[in-house]
Scaffold this motif. Structure first.
Motif, PDB file in Angstrom:
ATOM      1  N   GLN A 137       0.830  -1.204   0.000  1.00  0.00           N
ATOM      2  CA  GLN A 137       0.000   0.000   0.000  1.00  0.00           C
ATOM      3  C   GLN A 137       0.866   1.255   0.000  1.00  0.00           C
ATOM      4  O   GLN A 137       0.606   2.203  -0.750  1.00  0.00           O
ATOM      5  CB  GLN A 137      -0.906   0.032   1.235  1.00  0.00           C
ATOM      6  N   LEU A 138       1.876   1.286   0.845  1.00  0.00           N
ATOM      7  CA  LEU A 138       2.745   2.462   0.927  1.00  0.00           C
ATOM      8  C   LEU A 138       3.470   2.707  -0.393  1.00  0.00           C
ATOM      9  O   LEU A 138       3.622   3.848  -0.824  1.00  0.00           O
ATOM     10  CB  LEU A 138       3.738   2.312   2.082  1.00  0.00           C
ATOM     11  N   PHE A 139       3.886   1.623  -1.042  1.00  0.00           N
ATOM     12  CA  PHE A 139       4.538   1.746  -2.346  1.00  0.00           C
ATOM     13  C   PHE A 139       3.562   2.313  -3.392  1.00  0.00           C
ATOM     14  O   PHE A 139       3.890   3.230  -4.134  1.00  0.00           O
ATOM     15  CB  PHE A 139       5.074   0.381  -2.796  1.00  0.00           C
ATOM     16  N   LEU A 140       2.341   1.756  -3.434  1.00  0.00           N
ATOM     17  CA  LEU A 140       1.345   2.205  -4.415  1.00  0.00           C
ATOM     18  C   LEU A 140       0.892   3.651  -4.178  1.00  0.00           C
ATOM     19  O   LEU A 140       0.495   4.337  -5.109  1.00  0.00           O
ATOM     20  CB  LEU A 140       0.136   1.277  -4.410  1.00  0.00           C
ATOM     21  N   ALA A 141       0.948   4.108  -2.944  1.00  0.00           N
ATOM     22  CA  ALA A 141       0.476   5.452  -2.603  1.00  0.00           C
ATOM     23  C   ALA A 141       1.382   6.549  -3.144  1.00  0.00           C
ATOM     24  O   ALA A 141       0.955   7.701  -3.273  1.00  0.00           O
ATOM     25  CB  ALA A 141       0.349   5.589  -1.092  1.00  0.00           C
ATOM     26  N   LYS A 142       2.607   6.236  -3.490  1.00  0.00           N
ATOM     27  CA  LYS A 142       3.543   7.264  -3.935  1.00  0.00           C
ATOM     28  C   LYS A 142       3.093   7.939  -5.228  1.00  0.00           C
ATOM     29  O   LYS A 142       3.222   9.152  -5.374  1.00  0.00           O
ATOM     30  CB  LYS A 142       4.946   6.673  -4.092  1.00  0.00           C
ATOM     31  N   LYS A 143       2.527   7.187  -6.162  1.00  0.00           N
ATOM     32  CA  LYS A 143       2.097   7.771  -7.440  1.00  0.00           C
ATOM     33  C   LYS A 143       0.959   8.775  -7.243  1.00  0.00           C
ATOM     34  O   LYS A 143       1.053   9.904  -7.721  1.00  0.00           O
ATOM     35  CB  LYS A 143       1.688   6.671  -8.420  1.00  0.00           C
ATOM     36  N   PRO A 144      -0.121   8.410  -6.543  1.00  0.00           N
ATOM     37  CA  PRO A 144      -1.183   9.404  -6.330  1.00  0.00           C
ATOM     38  C   PRO A 144      -0.692  10.642  -5.588  1.00  0.00           C
ATOM     39  O   PRO A 144      -1.096  11.763  -5.907  1.00  0.00           O
ATOM     40  CB  PRO A 144      -2.232   8.658  -5.508  1.00  0.00           C
ATOM     41  N   LEU A 145       0.192  10.459  -4.613  1.00  0.00           N
ATOM     42  CA  LEU A 145       0.693  11.608  -3.866  1.00  0.00           C
ATOM     43  C   LEU A 145       1.487  12.560  -4.757  1.00  0.00           C
ATOM     44  O   LEU A 145       1.411  13.777  -4.596  1.00  0.00           O
ATOM     45  CB  LEU A 145       1.531  11.155  -2.672  1.00  0.00           C
ATOM     46  N   ARG A 146       2.217  12.017  -5.723  1.00  0.00           N
ATOM     47  CA  ARG A 146       2.957  12.882  -6.656  1.00  0.00           C
ATOM     48  C   ARG A 146       2.010  13.656  -7.572  1.00  0.00           C
ATOM     49  O   ARG A 146       2.325  14.749  -8.011  1.00  0.00           O
ATOM     50  CB  ARG A 146       3.925  12.039  -7.490  1.00  0.00           C
ATOM     51  N   LYS A 147       0.844  13.093  -7.865  1.00  0.00           N
ATOM     52  CA  LYS A 147      -0.114  13.750  -8.756  1.00  0.00           C
ATOM     53  C   LYS A 147      -1.009  14.755  -8.031  1.00  0.00           C
ATOM     54  O   LYS A 147      -1.685  15.549  -8.662  1.00  0.00           O
ATOM     55  CB  LYS A 147      -0.987  12.706  -9.455  1.00  0.00           C
ATOM     56  N   ALA A 148      -1.011  14.717  -6.702  1.00  0.00           N
ATOM     57  CA  ALA A 148      -1.902  15.586  -5.926  1.00  0.00           C
ATOM     58  C   ALA A 148      -1.492  17.055  -6.040  1.00  0.00           C
ATOM     59  O   ALA A 148      -0.304  17.374  -6.068  1.00  0.00           O
ATOM     60  CB  ALA A 148      -1.892  15.161  -4.461  1.00  0.00           C
ATOM     61  N   ASN A 149      -2.495  17.928  -6.102  1.00  0.00           N
ATOM     62  CA  ASN A 149      -2.238  19.365  -6.051  1.00  0.00           C
ATOM     63  C   ASN A 149      -1.993  19.807  -4.614  1.00  0.00           C
ATOM     64  O   ASN A 149      -1.317  20.804  -4.372  1.00  0.00           O
ATOM     65  CB  ASN A 149      -3.424  20.145  -6.619  1.00  0.00           C
ATOM     66  N   SER A 150      -2.585  19.069  -3.654  1.00  0.00           N
ATOM     67  CA  SER A 150      -2.348  19.356  -2.244  1.00  0.00           C
ATOM     68  C   SER A 150      -2.526  18.078  -1.442  1.00  0.00           C
ATOM     69  O   SER A 150      -3.245  17.165  -1.845  1.00  0.00           O
ATOM     70  CB  SER A 150      -3.284  20.451  -1.726  1.00  0.00           C
ATOM     71  N   ILE A 151      -1.839  18.045  -0.302  1.00  0.00           N
ATOM     72  CA  ILE A 151      -1.948  16.923   0.627  1.00  0.00           C
ATOM     73  C   ILE A 151      -2.352  17.514   1.963  1.00  0.00           C
ATOM     74  O   ILE A 151      -1.735  18.471   2.436  1.00  0.00           O
ATOM     75  CB  ILE A 151      -0.614  16.156   0.733  1.00  0.00           C
TER      76      ILE A 151
END
Length: 168
Positions: free
Chosen positions: A148-162
């Motif tokens: 899960q932590l590995f897969l989460a990296k792609k969406p986090l890079r695409k986010a405009n904000s976290i």
């Protein structure tokens, strides 16, 4: 029974937020104040809040109010969670311009949000409710958590904000 735009007359709200979340508590009554809380958020912001909720195959029915709509995916398996959430998000967007995508976690919700961001040309906010990346103990729990932590990296890079949301 699946949700259909043909059976629901939409309110005349101009701005729309699409939130992607997980869990069936909204539909079972376990989160008693959740519906009124989300209605209040939408009213305060002057938007209609659409919430696609990634759920198992529990036969949950959509919840529709003037300012808030919760649409369960009723997914047959975890493998189809992301695909089902993306399909439902595209269904909403076919009828309403989505101004903002909000994902309640960077995992399944974040993956669906990242795919929808590309298709809908909307801003993407991903929320972290559990300090997922700052806790080494979390990564050591089991192999599934590390994936899960590995897969989460792609969406986090695409986010405009976290948005970090925690009780600390």
């Amino acid at each position: 029974q699946t949700f259909s735009f043909h059976t629901y007359v939409m309110p005349t709200i101009e701005r729309h937020i699409l939130m992607i979340g997980r869990g069936d508590a909204l539909f079972t009554g376990l989160a008693a104040d959740a519906i009124s809380r989300h209605e209040a958020y939408a009213q305060a912001a002057g938007v209609h809040l659409w919430m696609v909720v990634i759920t198992g195959n529990g036969g949950h029915k959509a919840i529709m109010t003037r300012d808030f709509s919760a649409l369960p995916t009723n997914s047959r398996s975890p493998i189809s969670f992301v695909r089902d959430a993306v399909r439902m998000g595209k269904d909403v967007a076919a009828h309403h311009k989505i101004d903002l995508l909000v994902c309640q976690d960077p995992f399944f919700c974040g993956l669906a949000g990242a795919k929808l961001k590309q298709k809908l040309n909307a801003k993407l906010q991903i929320q972290d409710h559990g300090c997922f990346f700052s806790s080494p103990a979390l990564a050591k729990e089991h192999l599934g958590r590390r994936l899960q932590l590995f897969l989460a990296k792609k969406p986090l890079r695409k986010a405009n904000s976290i948005r970090l949301v925690n009780g600390l």
